[in-house]
Design a protein around this motif. Sequence first.
Motif, PDB file in Angstrom:
ATOM      1  N   ILE A 143     -10.548   9.744  10.852  1.00 48.11           N
ATOM      2  CA  ILE A 143      -9.550  10.797  11.148  1.00 48.11           C
ATOM      3  C   ILE A 143      -8.396  10.705  10.158  1.00 48.11           C
ATOM      4  O   ILE A 143      -7.957  11.708   9.583  1.00 48.11           O
ATOM      5  CB  ILE A 143      -9.053  10.651  12.612  1.00 48.11           C
ATOM      6  N   LEU A 144      -7.923   9.488   9.922  1.00 51.41           N
ATOM      7  CA  LEU A 144      -6.763   9.312   9.032  1.00 51.41           C
ATOM      8  C   LEU A 144      -7.103   9.747   7.608  1.00 51.41           C
ATOM      9  O   LEU A 144      -6.256  10.313   6.911  1.00 51.41           O
ATOM     10  CB  LEU A 144      -6.305   7.849   9.045  1.00 51.41           C
ATOM     11  N   TRP A 145      -8.343   9.538   7.210  1.00 53.70           N
ATOM     12  CA  TRP A 145      -8.717   9.948   5.854  1.00 53.70           C
ATOM     13  C   TRP A 145      -9.048  11.454   5.807  1.00 53.70           C
ATOM     14  O   TRP A 145      -8.489  12.200   5.010  1.00 53.70           O
ATOM     15  CB  TRP A 145      -9.900   9.109   5.326  1.00 53.70           C
ATOM     16  N   ASN A 146      -9.923  11.891   6.718  1.00 58.19           N
ATOM     17  CA  ASN A 146     -10.388  13.292   6.652  1.00 58.19           C
ATOM     18  C   ASN A 146      -9.271  14.301   6.873  1.00 58.19           C
ATOM     19  O   ASN A 146      -9.291  15.382   6.313  1.00 58.19           O
ATOM     20  CB  ASN A 146     -11.470  13.562   7.700  1.00 58.19           C
ATOM     21  N   TYR A 147      -8.323  13.972   7.728  1.00 55.64           N
ATOM     22  CA  TYR A 147      -7.298  14.963   8.079  1.00 55.64           C
ATOM     23  C   TYR A 147      -5.916  14.641   7.508  1.00 55.64           C
ATOM     24  O   TYR A 147      -4.996  15.441   7.654  1.00 55.64           O
ATOM     25  CB  TYR A 147      -7.184  15.097   9.605  1.00 55.64           C
ATOM     26  N   GLY A 148      -5.770  13.454   6.906  1.00 57.11           N
ATOM     27  CA  GLY A 148      -4.450  13.112   6.381  1.00 57.11           C
ATOM     28  C   GLY A 148      -4.511  12.529   4.969  1.00 57.11           C
ATOM     29  O   GLY A 148      -3.488  12.260   4.372  1.00 57.11           O
ATOM     30  N   GLU A 149      -5.717  12.318   4.466  1.00 57.81           N
ATOM     31  CA  GLU A 149      -5.909  11.657   3.165  1.00 57.81           C
ATOM     32  C   GLU A 149      -5.036  10.401   3.072  1.00 57.81           C
ATOM     33  O   GLU A 149      -4.413  10.137   2.048  1.00 57.81           O
ATOM     34  CB  GLU A 149      -5.616  12.628   2.015  1.00 57.81           C
ATOM     35  N   GLU A 150      -4.981   9.664   4.190  1.00 59.40           N
ATOM     36  CA  GLU A 150      -4.158   8.462   4.257  1.00 59.40           C
ATOM     37  C   GLU A 150      -4.963   7.300   3.664  1.00 59.40           C
ATOM     38  O   GLU A 150      -5.942   6.851   4.255  1.00 59.40           O
ATOM     39  CB  GLU A 150      -3.766   8.198   5.720  1.00 59.40           C
ATOM     40  N   ARG A 151      -4.516   6.838   2.474  1.00 61.19           N
ATOM     41  CA  ARG A 151      -5.314   5.806   1.791  1.00 61.19           C
ATOM     42  C   ARG A 151      -5.241   4.448   2.482  1.00 61.19           C
ATOM     43  O   ARG A 151      -6.062   3.572   2.233  1.00 61.19           O
ATOM     44  CB  ARG A 151      -4.909   5.696   0.313  1.00 61.19           C
ATOM     45  N   PHE A 152      -4.263   4.265   3.349  1.00 60.97           N
ATOM     46  CA  PHE A 152      -4.196   2.988   4.078  1.00 60.97           C
ATOM     47  C   PHE A 152      -4.783   3.124   5.493  1.00 60.97           C
ATOM     48  O   PHE A 152      -4.429   2.372   6.397  1.00 60.97           O
ATOM     49  CB  PHE A 152      -2.755   2.470   4.110  1.00 60.97           C
ATOM     50  N   GLY A 153      -5.687   4.095   5.641  1.00 69.81           N
ATOM     51  CA  GLY A 153      -6.284   4.376   6.950  1.00 69.81           C
ATOM     52  C   GLY A 153      -6.915   3.154   7.600  1.00 69.81           C
ATOM     53  O   GLY A 153      -6.754   2.930   8.798  1.00 69.81           O
ATOM     54  N   SER A 180       3.941   2.448   9.977  1.00 69.17           N
ATOM     55  CA  SER A 180       4.796   2.058   8.844  1.00 69.17           C
ATOM     56  C   SER A 180       4.552   0.606   8.466  1.00 69.17           C
ATOM     57  O   SER A 180       4.431   0.278   7.279  1.00 69.17           O
ATOM     58  CB  SER A 180       6.280   2.220   9.192  1.00 69.17           C
ATOM     59  N   ALA A 181       4.468  -0.256   9.498  1.00 67.96           N
ATOM     60  CA  ALA A 181       4.301  -1.686   9.218  1.00 67.96           C
ATOM     61  C   ALA A 181       2.946  -1.982   8.574  1.00 67.96           C
ATOM     62  O   ALA A 181       2.794  -2.971   7.853  1.00 67.96           O
ATOM     63  CB  ALA A 181       4.460  -2.487  10.517  1.00 67.96           C
ATOM     64  N   ALA A 182       1.959  -1.110   8.836  1.00 68.70           N
ATOM     65  CA  ALA A 182       0.616  -1.360   8.280  1.00 68.70           C
ATOM     66  C   ALA A 182       0.528  -0.997   6.799  1.00 68.70           C
ATOM     67  O   ALA A 182      -0.397  -1.409   6.107  1.00 68.70           O
ATOM     68  CB  ALA A 182      -0.416  -0.545   9.068  1.00 68.70           C
ATOM     69  N   ILE A 183       1.481  -0.197   6.318  1.00 77.70           N
ATOM     70  CA  ILE A 183       1.456   0.207   4.899  1.00 77.70           C
ATOM     71  C   ILE A 183       2.255  -0.812   4.092  1.00 77.70           C
ATOM     72  O   ILE A 183       3.428  -1.068   4.413  1.00 77.70           O
ATOM     73  CB  ILE A 183       2.057   1.625   4.728  1.00 77.70           C
ATOM     74  N   PRO A 184       1.647  -1.412   3.049  1.00 79.87           N
ATOM     75  CA  PRO A 184       2.391  -2.411   2.271  1.00 79.87           C
ATOM     76  C   PRO A 184       3.697  -1.806   1.753  1.00 79.87           C
ATOM     77  O   PRO A 184       3.715  -0.645   1.315  1.00 79.87           O
ATOM     78  CB  PRO A 184       1.443  -2.725   1.107  1.00 79.87           C
ATOM     79  N   SER A 185       4.791  -2.589   1.810  1.00 81.90           N
ATOM     80  CA  SER A 185       6.120  -2.010   1.552  1.00 81.90           C
ATOM     81  C   SER A 185       6.214  -1.311   0.192  1.00 81.90           C
ATOM     82  O   SER A 185       6.816  -0.258   0.078  1.00 81.90           O
ATOM     83  CB  SER A 185       7.216  -3.058   1.711  1.00 81.90           C
ATOM     84  N   ARG A 186       5.517  -1.864  -0.827  1.00 84.17           N
ATOM     85  CA  ARG A 186       5.672  -1.218  -2.136  1.00 84.17           C
ATOM     86  C   ARG A 186       4.939   0.118  -2.212  1.00 84.17           C
ATOM     87  O   ARG A 186       5.144   0.900  -3.130  1.00 84.17           O
ATOM     88  CB  ARG A 186       5.262  -2.168  -3.269  1.00 84.17           C
ATOM     89  N   PHE A 187       4.085   0.402  -1.253  1.00 87.62           N
ATOM     90  CA  PHE A 187       3.377   1.695  -1.269  1.00 87.62           C
ATOM     91  C   PHE A 187       3.972   2.693  -0.273  1.00 87.62           C
ATOM     92  O   PHE A 187       3.472   3.804  -0.144  1.00 87.62           O
ATOM     93  CB  PHE A 187       1.890   1.506  -0.941  1.00 87.62           C
TER      94      PHE A 187
END
Length: 303
Positions: A143-153, A180-187
């Motif tokens: 879902i996170l990729w198909n509908y949000g193109e979230e690379r940290f899905g 937010s916490a799951a996404i590495p801070s530099r990204f």
Amino acid sequence: MVKEAVEYLNCHQDGIYIDGTLGSGGHSLEILKCSSPNGRLIGIDWDEDAITVAKNRLNHFQDRVTIIYDNFNNLGDIVRNLKVHEVDGILLDLGVSSIQLENEDRGFSFRLEGPIDMRMDKSSRLKAFDLVNSFSIPELEQILWNYGEERFGKRIARSIADYRKHKPISTTVELADIVSAAIPSRFRPKRIHPATKAFQAIRIAVNDEFRNLETAIQVGIDLLRKGGRFCVISFHSLEDRIVKQSFRLLERGCICPPGMPECNCQKESEVKVLTKKPVLPSEDEIRENPRSRSAKLRVAERI
Ligand SMILES: C[S@@+](CC[C@H](N)C(=O)[O-])C[C@H]1O[C@@H](n2cnc3c(N)ncnc32)[C@H](O)[C@@H]1O
């Protein structure tokens, strides 16, 4: 993009128009004004709150307006039940309305603390709460990729699953913090909230937005009379891609594989696309309403 969309609808005084995304009735109001004195408007929304607001706002045009509480993917049945055979224009202004976004109880915004709900139609069964607390990691990731193109899905899906082992995720802010916490801070993106893509993806899944859009375009084109126009305002690239590709396919004639001695698909072109490139909001509009910055309008005309 009220002005641009209404201009493209090419309203005339005997026309019948469908606003499939009534919201608070802003576009409908302009359609009624420009199709005055006899033009008719069928306004559809699947959110009861929107229906109430729009009914009040359009009260003055009562005899020319029919307001329907339904999913716009039922366009065909809606029009048939009203004994209408053809319409002159259809407008979809996709995405959430400010009525929905600014009400914390609806759970659309990561900025306002509320229950994670995100249903536009409050009678539908699946809430974002159910999705977030019961879908498997691969399902969430998809879902996170198909509908949000979230690379940290993958990381986000894992963090959600870890968190809910201890307690259900119940508020928007709780979910936004986990994402937010799951996404590495530099990204972490600087200009938008890090949970923007994840929230968008979950909302699209909860409301099955892409499938509704595809169905509405297919069904709606058949309802248009010759010269009638289908206008869609979308707010992100995946949605815009669906509109672009659907219109392109409807515009194409024969789709037989190259090299066939003769056509046996019998497909004929059904529309002419009037916007080879999408129409974008003016700088003035973006200044007045920053949320409009990602809007894109595409229009197809029935031939
Ligand atoms: C961006 S708002 C429209 C705002 C409206 N154009 C105005 O001028 O106020 C989108 C609206 O479409 C509705 N909507 C989204 N998907 C829908 C669907 N499948 N069927 C019916 N309404 C839908 C939402 O509930 C929301 O009220």
